[in-house]
Design a protein around this motif. Structure first.
Motif, PDB file in Angstrom:
ATOM      1  N   LYS A  52       0.856  -1.187   0.000  1.00 50.73           N
ATOM      2  CA  LYS A  52       0.000   0.000   0.000  1.00 50.73           C
ATOM      3  C   LYS A  52       0.886   1.229   0.000  1.00 50.73           C
ATOM      4  N   GLU A  53       0.687   2.081  -0.964  1.00 51.07           N
ATOM      5  CA  GLU A  53       1.407   3.359  -1.040  1.00 51.07           C
ATOM      6  C   GLU A  53       2.914   3.171  -0.908  1.00 51.07           C
ATOM      7  N   GLY A  54       3.400   2.131  -1.554  1.00 48.99           N
ATOM      8  CA  GLY A  54       4.836   1.898  -1.593  1.00 48.99           C
ATOM      9  C   GLY A  54       5.411   1.224  -0.360  1.00 48.99           C
ATOM     10  N   LYS A  55       4.566   0.887   0.613  1.00 46.96           N
ATOM     11  CA  LYS A  55       5.034   0.222   1.814  1.00 46.96           C
ATOM     12  C   LYS A  55       4.509  -1.211   1.888  1.00 46.96           C
ATOM     13  N   THR A  56       5.291  -2.051   2.556  1.00 43.90           N
ATOM     14  CA  THR A  56       4.899  -3.442   2.759  1.00 43.90           C
ATOM     15  C   THR A  56       4.085  -3.560   4.039  1.00 43.90           C
ATOM     16  N   TRP A  57       2.961  -4.245   3.945  1.00 48.86           N
ATOM     17  CA  TRP A  57       2.142  -4.569   5.111  1.00 48.86           C
ATOM     18  C   TRP A  57       2.212  -6.078   5.307  1.00 48.86           C
ATOM     19  N   VAL A  58       2.456  -6.488   6.539  1.00 49.12           N
ATOM     20  CA  VAL A  58       2.674  -7.896   6.840  1.00 49.12           C
ATOM     21  C   VAL A  58       1.602  -8.397   7.796  1.00 49.12           C
ATOM     22  N   LYS A  59       1.066  -9.553   7.499  1.00 46.13           N
ATOM     23  CA  LYS A  59       0.075 -10.175   8.369  1.00 46.13           C
ATOM     24  C   LYS A  59       0.780 -10.773   9.578  1.00 46.13           C
ATOM     25  N   VAL A  60       0.345 -10.377  10.778  1.00 46.19           N
ATOM     26  CA  VAL A  60       0.890 -10.952  12.007  1.00 46.19           C
ATOM     27  C   VAL A  60      -0.252 -11.404  12.905  1.00 46.19           C
ATOM     28  N   HIS A  61       0.022 -12.414  13.686  1.00 43.13           N
ATOM     29  CA  HIS A  61      -0.910 -12.892  14.699  1.00 43.13           C
ATOM     30  C   HIS A  61      -0.078 -13.154  15.950  1.00 43.13           C
ATOM     31  N   LEU A  62      -0.170 -12.229  16.900  1.00 48.41           N
ATOM     32  CA  LEU A  62       0.650 -12.313  18.110  1.00 48.41           C
ATOM     33  C   LEU A  62      -0.236 -12.215  19.341  1.00 48.41           C
ATOM     34  N   GLN A  63      -0.235 -13.260  20.138  1.00 55.85           N
ATOM     35  CA  GLN A  63      -0.954 -13.235  21.401  1.00 55.85           C
ATOM     36  C   GLN A  63      -0.109 -12.527  22.458  1.00 55.85           C
TER      37      GLN A  63
END
Length: 918
Positions: free
Chosen positions: A715-726
């Motif tokens: 998005k808009e030149g940036k990387t977005w990463v899926k995280v799942h942290l308890q």
């Protein structure tokens, strides 16, 4: 080297098909290793080191201390030929086990010993005052009155008269050999200030045999040289083979002087300190002039400590092909410069921190005056980062809890907080050497978390050690990746008119650090997702601007911007250095311009030049809340809210902090490491943005060692990463991944049915004491202490829980085992296969690969704390502590007694659940 391993671009050895580096000794946690009375022998040394290596410890730091009573015939004199033989054996045995050895350059702390005669002992200024009525002479002689100081050889160094009409007279040359003052007061009453160079008479604390004696004068090179000469004689010109020599925190109490101080002060500051003795020794002064004088005094002390001790000791160590590892905190000097001088800067944690993680136990009785502070830890890591050093260490878990009550789940977030501060080489505090024949709990040190084989948690220590090893293997990779460099205005602290010397202690950060705008802005910027290091005046003097960036060392990562938080005082030279950086292309952001120069030396001249430089900055409004001007090829900005100036320069913090996550980055040749930590009370399950654009992101789990390709969006030149942290979980992200990881990370996003295993458990106690309780069949999971069995209530050790359970014919893609509440650590086997050690909140692990359709078996070995067994021993009057010196104390330094404790919950409390995921 194996054909299955490759050298990464970062110089680390990795398996060809894995993103994890192959483990080297410095990546593992090390431990401080107390030698009580130096009562060591080859057989027990070999056995102990083998046990440590098997548990995942990478090295030991030898610190000899006082011994156990009744074993005096085993004591070995420090640095004697026999002691050197034990050291040599230790170094060789450790090497064979793949471990390293560090060595305290002394016994106990601080440095000192029998070679330190009063001539070379820690010094203090001794003041004597006399009153002379106008027109009269002093009747008594000016000689030292304190008998102890007289015997220690206290020497008169200055005599100054302060007349009631404001006149000041230097009278040292008018005192004869017998102490008679040949002088008559003028036409006003006079107060005489006579100062002597005395001795603190402090002895080495917790000294080992042949380590007893006076603490040395760290400010005097001759004293330091005399101290180190004893080691030269013991080493006989040969390297002892230790990786690093160690120095503990500076705890030289009341050492505010050295015999050459007046001369050194005159050389550095250009004026005579002896005519200002009244202002110097005024403890409750509030005058600005006194603050200026004391700033000059404290700066002189800092210089003497840096040059005569820290640099001197480091040069000495290098002659033996060893490094230095130093705890600079507590020193009466500029901490950043002192940390930066050594090879491995070391901070420490003392006490426990508050974390929002549900289930983390924190007893109110364990809370100290101030919590461990990440900003304090960043002084050590900043010194390493700005000078390009790889390792930054920590004395870790000192007094984390009361004795025998420290769990791994309490230790984990404390260590993670250190990692987030830039620490990447932790040392446990610690491990006491104990011969095999010493009954439980063995020999123990009074301020330790007792990482010893006698600890009932020891069989599962490797779980925590492996986690720390994986974290440190990545945190030691590449270089630090901090975009901001923040100036530390030490002169604001040094100009406090109260007191004399100013030791900057870990325990006193609420005095010298918390009140500063520097501290407040550091916290604010961290919360906004910015990464930064601190810089001293000396560091800025050595920095340069290069292609618009700030470079502090050829081996250090460059910084994008220099931040000057609000400071009242700044040396003219520092302001000139800052403006030179801007002139050569750097961006400098002032929160506000400093008001004045510190000190009394050349005050009016420096003040005039300083104000002229500030006045010459023609600032114009650039945006809301931001003023600035081009300055040479760089830029100077002024913004009360620093983040507005950063936004003006389009320097954004990492927005991922808006989720509550904390992070630290490391820069790789092709990409970055992000260490993500969830110390919040909520699960974070979303895409998070990174201040980078990377086509590939690998997710690495340091707890299990698993890894896989992360789900990403752009998005808009940036990387977005899926995280799942308890809550309590951590992950590493590697951008620009190399090697390319094709296996996708399995996200546990869609839970299916849950199997609850709360009943029909068989419990068998496998190891521990004082007595193994009988086997139990449990209809429900409860604490051992609730079983109506006195043997179980008093038991510390391991109990194995077993049962069978049935899985459906059609298994899901992955299964998560959640143990619920565990007191305190668990090792799991499923169908006879080792499913790992589950030792920290949230006490869960992926187990899909171990399950099969139909009937399955599970075995959970749970280790509890030492507390209940110690409680039993104290109730029964069973002796177990009998040491010289301080013996054994509780967290409040009172005699230790566990007899009134309530039993600590123990075992598997559940609920135990197995949940499938699509």
């Amino acid at each position: 080297m194996s054909l299955l391993a490759v050298i990464s671009a970062e110089g680390q050895v990795k398996k060809a098909d894995s993103p994890w580096p192959l483990v080297q000794q410095q990546m593992r946690p090390w431990t401080r290793w107390w030698w009580m009375g130096n009562a060591v022998d080859e057989k027990n040394l070999a056995s102990a080191l083998s046990a440590y290596a098997a548990a995942g410890i990478g090295g030991v730091e030898i610190t000899p201390i006082y011994g156990a009573k009744g074993f005096e015939d085993r004591y070995i004199d420090f640095l004697s030929p026999r002691w050197m033989s034990m050291l040599s054996f230790t170094v060789n045995k450790a090497k064979a086990l793949g471990m390293g050895v560090d060595m305290n350059t002394g016994t106990g702390w601080p440095f000192g010993g029998p070679q330190i005669t009063p001539q070379f002992a820690a010094s203090k200024l001794v003041l004597q005052r006399y009153l002379i009525p106008k027109g009269e002479s002093l009747k008594e002689s000016i000689t030292i009155k304190d008998e102890k100081q007289r015997k220690a050889g206290a020497v008169l160094q200055a005599v100054t008269a302060y007349a009631a009409d404001g006149q000041v007279f230097s009278l040292f040359d008018k005192v004869d050999a017998k102490g008679q003052l040949q002088w008559t007061a003028p036409a006003s009453d006079v107060e005489i200030y006579a100062i002597f160079s005395g001795r603190t008479l402090q002895q080495v604390k917790r000294a080992a045999p042949s380590g007893e004696g006076y603490t040395l004068d760290h400010l005097d090179k001759a004293s330091v040289d005399v101290y180190l000469e004893r080691f030269d004689q013991a080493f006989k010109g040969k390297s002892p083979g230790v990786r690093s020599f160690f120095n503990d925190s500076y705890e030289v109490y009341g050492a505010n002087w050295t015999p050459t101080f007046l001369k050194a002060f005159k050389q550095l500051k250009g004026y005579d300190l002896s005519t200002h003795i009244r202002a110097l020794t005024g403890k409750d002064s509030t005058s600005t002039e006194a603050g200026r004088l004391k700033s000059d005094y404290r700066e002189t002390m800092s210089k003497l400590l840096l040059e005569n001790f820290t640099q001197n000791w480091t040069s000495w160590a290098h002659r033996y092909k060893s490094l230095t590892k130093n705890q600079s905190h507590g020193s009466p000097g500029n901490l950043l410069d002192l940390y930066a001088t050594v090879d491995i800067p070391e901070t420490e944690t003392f006490g426990s921190s508050h974390f929002d993680i549900p289930g983390v136990r924190r007893d109110s009785a364990d809370i100290r005056n101030v919590d461990p502070d990440p900003v304090m830890s960043k002084f050590a890591s900043s010194a390493a980062h700005t000078t390009g050093k790889t390792l930054v260490s920590s004395e870790t878990f000192t007094w984390l809890t009361e004795h025998f009550k420290t769990s791994f789940s309490q230790a984990k977030p404390e260590a993670e907080q250190l990692f987030l501060s830039g620490i990447n080489h932790i040392f446990y505090h610690g491990t006491t050497f104990s011969p095999a024949e010493i009954p439980f709990p063995g020999w123990l040190f009074y301020a330790s978390t007792n990482m010893v084989p006698a600890n009932s948690l020891w069989p599962q220590l490797k779980g925590m050690d492996d986690y720390f090893t994986r974290c440190q293997s990545l945190l030691q990779s590449g270089r630090s990746d901090n975009e901001l460099l923040i100036y530390w205005p030490v002169y604001d602290a040094w100009s406090n008119p109260k007191g004399m010397d100013m030791p900057m202690k870990v325990h006193d950060v609420d005095v010298w650090l918390y009140p500063s705008e520097f501290y407040r802005q550091s916290l604010k910027l961290a919360g906004l997702g910015y990464s930064f290091d601190f810089a001293s005046d000396h560091m800025l003097a050595g920095a340069r601007a290069e292609k618009g960036l700030l470079v502090t060392s050829p081996k250090a990562s460059p910084y994008q911007t220099l931040i000057i938080p609000a400071a009242k005082l700044m040396p003219l030279k520092t302001l000139e250095d800052i403006l030179a950086l801007a002139r050569n292309g750097a961006t400098v952001i002032f929160q506000q311009f400093p008001e004045d120069v510190p000190g009394l030396a050349d005050l009016e001249k420096n003040r005039s030049a300083f104000k002229s430089l500030i006045a010459g900055l023609d600032l114009k409004s650039l945006s809301a809340g931001v003023k600035g001007t081009a300055y040479g090829s760089g830029q100077i900005l002024l913004a009360k809210e620093i983040q507005k100036a950063l936004a003006f320069k389009k320097l954004d913090g990492e927005k991922l902090t808006e989720t509550g996550l904390k992070f630290i980055r490391r820069k790789l040749t092709n990409g970055k490491y992000y260490f993500l930590v969830n110390h919040t009370a909520k699960t974070i399950d979303e895409y998070i943005p990174l201040n980078s654009s990377s086509p590939l992101v690998t997710l690495l789990d340091p707890l299990s060692g698993d890894y896989g390709r992360a789900q990403t969006q752009t998005k808009e030149g940036k990387t977005w990463v899926k995280v799942h942290l308890q809550p309590g979980e951590t992950f590493f992200l590697q951008t620009g991944s190399s090697p390319i990881i094709r296996k996708p990370w399995t996200y546990l996003a869609k839970p299916a049915e849950t199997l609850v295993l709360d009943d029909h458990w068989d419990l068998h106690f496998t190891q521990g004491g004082p007595v193994l309780p009988a086997d139990k069949h449990l209809d429900k999971l409860i604490s051992w202490t609730k079983l109506n069995d006195s043997l179980a209530t008093s038991f510390s050790g391991t109990g194995a829980y077993t049962r069978t359970f049935t899985m459906p014919r059609q298994l899901q893609g992955e299964y998560l085992l959640n143990l619920g509440k565990v007191d305190e650590s668990a090792h799991v086997w499923i169908n006879g296969k080792d499913a790992g050690i589950i030792w920290s909140i949230p006490f869960q692990a992926r187990i899909g690969k171990f399950l099969r359709p139909g009937q399955n078996t599970i075995r959970i070995e749970v280790a509890n704390l030492m507390a209940n067994r110690i409680r039993y021993m104290d109730q029964k009057g069973i002796p177990w502590r009998n040491y010289h010196e301080i013996n054994f104390v509780n967290i409040n330094y009172k005699p230790f007694d566990a007899s009134a404790w309530e039993p600590m919950p123990s075992g598997l409390l559940g609920p135990v659940k197995i949940t499938g995921y699509h």
